[in-house]
Design a protein around this motif. Structure first.
Motif, PDB file in Angstrom:
ATOM      1  N   VAL A 144     -73.499  29.469 -12.224  1.00 17.57           N
ATOM      2  CA  VAL A 144     -73.549  30.520 -12.940  1.00 17.57           C
ATOM      3  C   VAL A 144     -72.282  30.736 -13.785  1.00 17.57           C
ATOM      4  O   VAL A 144     -71.114  30.707 -13.507  1.00 17.57           O
ATOM      5  N   LYS A 145     -72.606  30.958 -15.167  1.00 21.48           N
ATOM      6  CA  LYS A 145     -71.497  31.195 -16.210  1.00 21.48           C
ATOM      7  C   LYS A 145     -71.722  32.548 -16.507  1.00 21.48           C
ATOM      8  O   LYS A 145     -72.692  32.897 -17.242  1.00 21.48           O
ATOM      9  N   CYS A 146     -70.697  33.382 -16.384  1.00 21.24           N
ATOM     10  CA  CYS A 146     -70.798  34.879 -17.059  1.00 21.24           C
ATOM     11  C   CYS A 146     -70.179  35.043 -18.362  1.00 21.24           C
ATOM     12  O   CYS A 146     -69.026  34.706 -18.542  1.00 21.24           O
ATOM     13  N   VAL A 147     -70.806  35.589 -19.168  1.00 20.28           N
ATOM     14  CA  VAL A 147     -69.858  36.058 -20.493  1.00 20.28           C
ATOM     15  C   VAL A 147     -70.371  37.470 -20.609  1.00 20.28           C
ATOM     16  O   VAL A 147     -70.975  38.251 -20.052  1.00 20.28           O
ATOM     17  N   ILE A 148     -69.429  38.058 -21.500  1.00 19.55           N
ATOM     18  CA  ILE A 148     -69.462  39.473 -21.687  1.00 19.55           C
ATOM     19  C   ILE A 148     -70.016  39.922 -23.017  1.00 19.55           C
ATOM     20  O   ILE A 148     -70.071  39.201 -23.852  1.00 19.55           O
ATOM     21  N   VAL A 149     -71.093  40.734 -22.967  1.00 21.28           N
ATOM     22  CA  VAL A 149     -71.987  41.019 -24.120  1.00 21.28           C
ATOM     23  C   VAL A 149     -71.695  42.664 -24.607  1.00 21.28           C
ATOM     24  O   VAL A 149     -71.122  43.365 -23.558  1.00 21.28           O
ATOM     25  N   PRO A 150     -71.957  43.206 -25.602  1.00 19.11           N
ATOM     26  CA  PRO A 150     -71.759  44.350 -25.977  1.00 19.11           C
ATOM     27  C   PRO A 150     -72.385  45.432 -25.087  1.00 19.11           C
ATOM     28  O   PRO A 150     -73.212  45.446 -24.464  1.00 19.11           O
ATOM     29  N   GLN A 151     -71.734  46.450 -25.083  1.00 17.49           N
ATOM     30  CA  GLN A 151     -72.033  47.562 -24.406  1.00 17.49           C
ATOM     31  C   GLN A 151     -73.377  48.207 -24.237  1.00 17.49           C
ATOM     32  O   GLN A 151     -73.758  48.165 -25.525  1.00 17.49           O
ATOM     33  N   GLY A 152     -74.051  48.261 -23.123  1.00 16.88           N
ATOM     34  CA  GLY A 152     -75.414  48.882 -23.362  1.00 16.88           C
ATOM     35  C   GLY A 152     -76.481  47.831 -23.351  1.00 16.88           C
ATOM     36  O   GLY A 152     -77.595  48.283 -23.059  1.00 16.88           O
ATOM     37  N   THR A 153     -76.210  46.525 -23.832  1.00 21.75           N
ATOM     38  CA  THR A 153     -77.297  45.556 -24.205  1.00 21.75           C
ATOM     39  C   THR A 153     -77.988  45.162 -22.711  1.00 21.75           C
ATOM     40  O   THR A 153     -79.175  45.021 -22.656  1.00 21.75           O
ATOM     41  N   VAL A 154     -77.062  45.255 -21.875  1.00 18.03           N
ATOM     42  CA  VAL A 154     -77.684  44.525 -20.506  1.00 18.03           C
ATOM     43  C   VAL A 154     -78.500  45.540 -19.842  1.00 18.03           C
ATOM     44  O   VAL A 154     -79.552  45.307 -19.313  1.00 18.03           O
ATOM     45  N   THR A 155     -77.962  46.943 -20.036  1.00 20.76           N
ATOM     46  CA  THR A 155     -78.710  48.106 -19.482  1.00 20.76           C
ATOM     47  C   THR A 155     -79.821  48.036 -19.967  1.00 20.76           C
ATOM     48  O   THR A 155     -81.033  48.142 -19.152  1.00 20.76           O
ATOM     49  N   VAL A 156     -80.167  48.118 -21.240  1.00 18.23           N
ATOM     50  CA  VAL A 156     -81.425  48.014 -21.827  1.00 18.23           C
ATOM     51  C   VAL A 156     -82.507  47.084 -21.577  1.00 18.23           C
ATOM     52  O   VAL A 156     -83.578  47.119 -21.121  1.00 18.23           O
ATOM     53  N   ALA A 157     -81.829  45.638 -21.387  1.00 15.09           N
ATOM     54  CA  ALA A 157     -82.593  44.631 -20.918  1.00 15.09           C
ATOM     55  C   ALA A 157     -83.232  44.768 -19.695  1.00 15.09           C
ATOM     56  O   ALA A 157     -84.332  44.229 -19.377  1.00 15.09           O
ATOM     57  N   LEU A 158     -82.371  45.203 -18.838  1.00 10.38           N
ATOM     58  CA  LEU A 158     -82.728  45.429 -17.321  1.00 10.38           C
ATOM     59  C   LEU A 158     -83.943  46.472 -17.230  1.00 10.38           C
ATOM     60  O   LEU A 158     -84.578  46.379 -16.358  1.00 10.38           O
ATOM     61  N   ARG A 159     -83.657  47.418 -17.920  1.00  5.97           N
ATOM     62  CA  ARG A 159     -84.716  48.627 -17.880  1.00  5.97           C
ATOM     63  C   ARG A 159     -86.192  48.124 -18.742  1.00  5.97           C
ATOM     64  O   ARG A 159     -87.057  48.338 -18.104  1.00  5.97           O
ATOM     65  N   MET A 160     -85.959  47.326 -19.520  1.00  8.60           N
ATOM     66  CA  MET A 160     -87.165  46.757 -20.319  1.00  8.60           C
ATOM     67  C   MET A 160     -87.979  45.708 -19.527  1.00  8.60           C
ATOM     68  O   MET A 160     -89.257  45.627 -19.381  1.00  8.60           O
ATOM     69  N   HIS A 161     -87.188  44.779 -18.853  1.00  9.85           N
ATOM     70  CA  HIS A 161     -87.719  43.603 -18.060  1.00  9.85           C
ATOM     71  C   HIS A 161     -87.712  43.518 -16.707  1.00  9.85           C
ATOM     72  O   HIS A 161     -88.238  42.764 -16.086  1.00  9.85           O
TER      73      HIS A 161
END
Length: 734
Positions: A596-613
């Motif tokens: 697993v390789k972790c990268v930092i993405v802009p604020q809120g993008t993962v939060t929205v993706a998790l809620r949608m999918h």
């Protein structure tokens, strides 16, 4: 002639001293020879029989065990120089999630307390206990305070610890150590890992002699002690007690499991447990490369630490060991009904005889060497050595002891070489003489220490000054605001504005975003730089059909990550808005079945993706569909829709962050709750209520705060429409 007669009489006296010394050495040598023979007999027998029928345990077997809650207890008196590095290194190396670290500090040691407070702010499973009395008391007293605090902590965390692990502030904790403890806690009550000192340069005899002693003791002597007496002496570090064992000790000691009168409470406690019928085991688990951040050779999973490298410090440390094991042990730990147990108690206590005898033998060897050198360089010397050589009894004893000594040195070379290489193995021979001197002086000091303190109830904590290996040290991350200024992305005035206008519970980065003082991409780069990771753009609108299936959804929710892509076949790249802990990365790798390789993405993008999918679709609105519907209805143009999308995404906040910010849940409690959350499909707030971590009213309050922080897409569209219909907006449009 007077000098010649004086030398002859002196040597005659030494001859009788040598006979007595040689006789004692023969007895001690036969004692060691018995253990050697028993060890090799057992080892060969097990190789030919047991290991042909049963597979040796490996890393896969210990990984399968259900992770039980384990607490690491670290007593710390004036350890501000090393405790931070020790715990940060543990976080990077420990391959286990379900654990907490409790550090015992003192009210009159503000430096150590301050460091532990900083650690607790960074790590949710680090906790501070302040002892009731000013320090230094004793290590046992500090541990008693820690144990009391641990049971109080259980009530706060809603957890019941299965294992209680001892470590010191200078220990390098092995990555697989807690895995081994967890696996064996099903059937064992005391589990001891080997302890191997970190190597010193070859010419450092004092620090090096610890290598020699521990290499042989923790590869042979303790192994045979377990095999023959069913008892394992605790080393005070790398020791795990089962809950059953800890409760038994507390019952026996009126809620005080560790004897505050003992300087070696670890040794004392292991014998008490054995006599209470508890099962003890010494574990030499095969080592792995990368199990520790210290790049030294290791055949087994072991605790590493630096031992004293100066004569005075080594004498002080060893005198405490001798006082506790020999003098206090003989007074408080009587001889046993078991013959084997008594035999090993004798071996523990024989240092009271062996160390002076070994010193006398070293002194005799020095004298003989001086007279031999005299005979070698003189033209017509007096044959003083003949006084020794003509005594048949002495010569027989010397030849016999010479054979035993050769056996002893060969064993020492073998075991040291196994752990530290051939150079250290060879150096163990000259270090044997130096260790005789160190041990003799330590025995003398221990006798003084004990007899002077007989009138006192306890002996103070005369602790050793500790050091931590520089190889595992990591610098503290630079503050985000300072990084932004250094990059030229934010001015001093803008940073001050963000700090002043930051809302309650709002992080600095969120405030900078809300005030349009920094872009989401630049904020991600700053967070990535703090963590030593890469930053990438990520837009939840671009998620492909199979992308969420790259990682089971329950793991994505638990760790707050979203799968971005596969790099080759072996690496899964995941996006996260903040950095993962090393142990979380390792846990994800096991669950994903690949790196697993972790990268930092802009604020809120993962939060929205998790809620949608990765959540129940009925819980949240679909912001993409809401926005597309507004554009189709003519309420927004494409430019306005894009602006609203970014405004919506970058203001999203996870409910866990809100609950932490409102202080309705402690970081350690949330950390503990998330360990079991991966097995649930419930929203986090509902899960916390169902498991009893929070009251429903507390979660509702948190959801209200979350709604204030992150308006829905529908609200943003309505606000945008209302703003466009104001007179000023209409005039500007005309």
């Amino acid at each position: 002639m007077f000098l010649v007669d004086l030398a002859a009489n002196y040597l005659l006296l030494l001859k009788y001293v040598a006979i007595v010394t040689a006789a004692f050495l023969a007895i001690l040598g036969l004692d060691d020879l018995f253990v050697d023979v028993a060890y090799w007999t057992r080892r060969i027998w097990r190789t030919l029989t047991v290991y042909r029928r049963h597979k040796r345990a490996d890393a896969d077997s210990i990984m399968q065990a259900e992770p039980r809650p384990i607490v690491i207890m670290v007593p710390a008196w004036q350890e501000s120089d090393v405790i931070g590095e020790m715990i940060d290194a543990a976080y990077r190396s420990i391959d286990y999630e379900n654990y907490h670290i409790v550090v015992g500090t003192y009210p009159n040691d503000p430096e150590t307390r301050q460091v532990v407070d900083q650690l607790a702010a960074r790590h949710p499973n680090v906790h501070k206990i302040v002892c009731a009395r000013p320090g230094p008391t004793s290590k046992a007293d500090c541990l008693n305070n820690i144990v009391s605090g641990v049971f109080e902590l259980e009530k706060i965390l809603g957890v019941t610890f299965s294992g209680f692990v001892l470590h010191d502030a200078e220990d390098v904790i092995p990555g697989l150590g807690l895995r081994i403890f967890n696996f064996l806690l099903r059937s064992k009550d005391l589990i001891q890992l080997p302890v191997y000192p970190l190597p010193r340069p070859l010419y450092r005899l004092t620090g090096g002699h610890y290598l020699d002693e521990f290499a042989e003791q923790h590869a042979k002597d303790v192994v045979m002690r377990e095999a023959l007496a069913n008892q394992v002496p605790s080393a005070g570090v790398g020791t795990c007690f089962s809950r059953r064992a800890m409760l038994s000790l507390m019952r026996e000691g009126d809620a005080l499991p560790f004897d505050i009168q003992s300087l070696t409470e670890d040794y004392d406690i292991s014998i008490r447990l054995a006599r209470a019928g508890m099962k003890e085991v010494f574990v030499r688990f095969p080592g792995q490369q990368g199990d520790s951040e210290v790049p030294v050779q290791s055949t087994v999973v072991a605790v590493r630490e630096y031992f004293p490298d100066h004569f005075g410090a080594a004498v002080r440390q060893k005198s405490r060991w001798i006082t506790g094991i020999v003098f206090q042990g003989m007074r408080s730990l009587r001889w046993d009904n078991s013959g084997w147990m008594n035999y090993f108690l004798w071996r523990d206590r024989r240092g009271l005889v062996a160390h002076p005898i070994s010193f006398v033998a070293t002194f005799l060897l020095f004298n003989v060497a001086v007279f031999w050198l005299y005979e070698l360089v003189s033209d017509n010397p007096w044959r003083f050595i003949g006084i020794f050589a003509e005594d048949r009894l002495l010569m027989v004893l010397l030849i016999f002891n010479g054979i035993l000594l050769a056996n002893r040195l060969l064993h020492r070379i073998y075991f040291v070489t196994t752990q530290y290489g051939i150079a250290q193995g060879v150096m163990s021979v000259p270090r044997a003489l130096w260790s005789n001197i160190v041990n003799f002086v330590a025995t003398y000091r221990a006798a003084l220490l004990f007899f002077r303190a007989r009138s006192h109830k306890s002996i103070g904590w005369d602790k050793t000054t500790h050091e931590f290996p520089q190889i595992v040290r990591g610098g503290n991350p630079v503050a985000l605001g300072r990084l932004a200024i250094d990059r030229g992305w934010v001015s001093e005035q803008q940073l001050e504005k963000a700090l002043v206008e930051r809302r309650p519970l709002e992080k600095l980065g969120q405030a900078l975003l809300r005030l349009d003082l920094i872009t989401a991409r630049r904020l991600a780069e700053l967070i990535a730089e703090q963590a030593g990771l890469a930053a990438e753009d990520f837009d939840p609108r671009t998620i492909t059909a199979g992308q969420p299936d790259l990682l089971p959804r329950r793991y994505a929710r638990k760790y707050g990550v979203f799968p971005l892509r596969l790099e080759g076949r072996r690496t899964l790249v995941v996006g996260r808005e903040t950095a993962l802990l090393p142990m979380q990365v390792r846990a994800l790798e096991r669950r994903a079945g690949r790196g697993v390789k972790c990268v930092i993405v802009p604020q809120g993008t993962v939060t929205v993706a998790l809620r949608m999918h990765c959540s129940d679709q009925g819980q949240y609105e679909n912001p993409i569909k809401v926005l597309e519907a507004a554009v189709a209805a003519g309420r927004l143009n494409a430019h306005q829709a894009e602006a609203l999308w970014h405004q919506y995404v970058h203001r999203q906040v996870l409910i866990g962050d809100i609950l932490l910010g409102t202080h309705v849940i402690a970081p350690g409690t949330l950390h503990q709750a998330l360990i079991g959350y991966e097995q649930s499909d419930l929203p986090l707030g509902q899960y916390l209520v169902e498991k009893g971590y929070l009251a429903e009213t507390a979660v509702e309050k948190g959801l209200e705060v979350q709604r204030e922080f992150q308006p829905t897409m529908q609200q943003l569209i309505e606000d945008a429409g209302a703003a466009s219909n104001t007179p000023s907006a209409q005039e500007s449009g005309s």
